[in-house]
Design a protein around this motif. Sequence first.
Motif, PDB file in Angstrom:
ATOM      1  N   ASN A  70      30.767  41.287  27.275  1.00 44.00           N
ATOM      2  CA  ASN A  70      31.853  40.354  26.965  1.00 44.00           C
ATOM      3  C   ASN A  70      32.311  40.568  25.513  1.00 44.00           C
ATOM      4  O   ASN A  70      31.483  40.759  24.628  1.00 44.00           O
ATOM      5  CB  ASN A  70      31.346  38.914  27.145  1.00 44.00           C
ATOM      6  CG  ASN A  70      32.471  37.921  27.192  1.00 44.00           C
ATOM      7  OD1 ASN A  70      33.386  38.058  27.998  1.00 44.00           O
ATOM      8  ND2 ASN A  70      32.411  36.932  26.328  1.00 44.00           N
ATOM      9  N   GLU A  72      33.321  38.557  23.308  1.00 41.63           N
ATOM     10  CA  GLU A  72      32.627  37.587  22.450  1.00 41.63           C
ATOM     11  C   GLU A  72      31.190  37.542  22.944  1.00 41.63           C
ATOM     12  O   GLU A  72      30.925  37.092  24.061  1.00 41.63           O
ATOM     13  CB  GLU A  72      33.261  36.207  22.545  1.00 41.63           C
ATOM     14  CG  GLU A  72      32.650  35.229  21.577  1.00 41.63           C
ATOM     15  CD  GLU A  72      33.400  33.922  21.533  1.00 41.63           C
ATOM     16  OE1 GLU A  72      32.728  32.889  21.394  1.00 41.63           O
ATOM     17  OE2 GLU A  72      34.635  33.935  21.640  1.00 41.63           O
ATOM     18  N   GLN A  79      23.634  29.756  25.787  1.00 38.07           N
ATOM     19  CA  GLN A  79      25.030  29.954  25.420  1.00 38.07           C
ATOM     20  C   GLN A  79      25.904  30.114  26.669  1.00 38.07           C
ATOM     21  O   GLN A  79      26.997  29.546  26.755  1.00 38.07           O
ATOM     22  CB  GLN A  79      25.152  31.176  24.515  1.00 38.07           C
ATOM     23  CG  GLN A  79      26.538  31.385  23.955  1.00 38.07           C
ATOM     24  CD  GLN A  79      26.609  32.617  23.071  1.00 38.07           C
ATOM     25  OE1 GLN A  79      25.669  33.403  22.981  1.00 38.07           O
ATOM     26  NE2 GLN A  79      27.739  32.797  22.429  1.00 38.07           N
TER      27      GLN A  79
END
Length: 88
Positions: A70, A72, A79
């Motif tokens: 990903n 980010e 998370q």
Amino acid sequence: MCSISPSPFIHALGLEAVRLLSRKKEAPDAVAELVQALGLPSRLSELSVKPESIDAIVAGAIDNLWVRTNPEPINDARQLHELLIKAW
């Protein structure tokens, strides 16, 4: 520069969707508007995902290639869990 003719995309997405994408705006806003224009769900709850299923989704997804790569970084299960709660 893209060498593919846009006409297949116009037919696939529909002319209104192409108009939405062609307006100058931030990418997340353009995608959200496109999703809405196409009548697609934008929340996990709209897909009948139950909140109590999120732990199982996290367990099955945390090692997924798309999660690991990903843009980010998603560093841990906590998370990812928080992200999915926000998407619910």
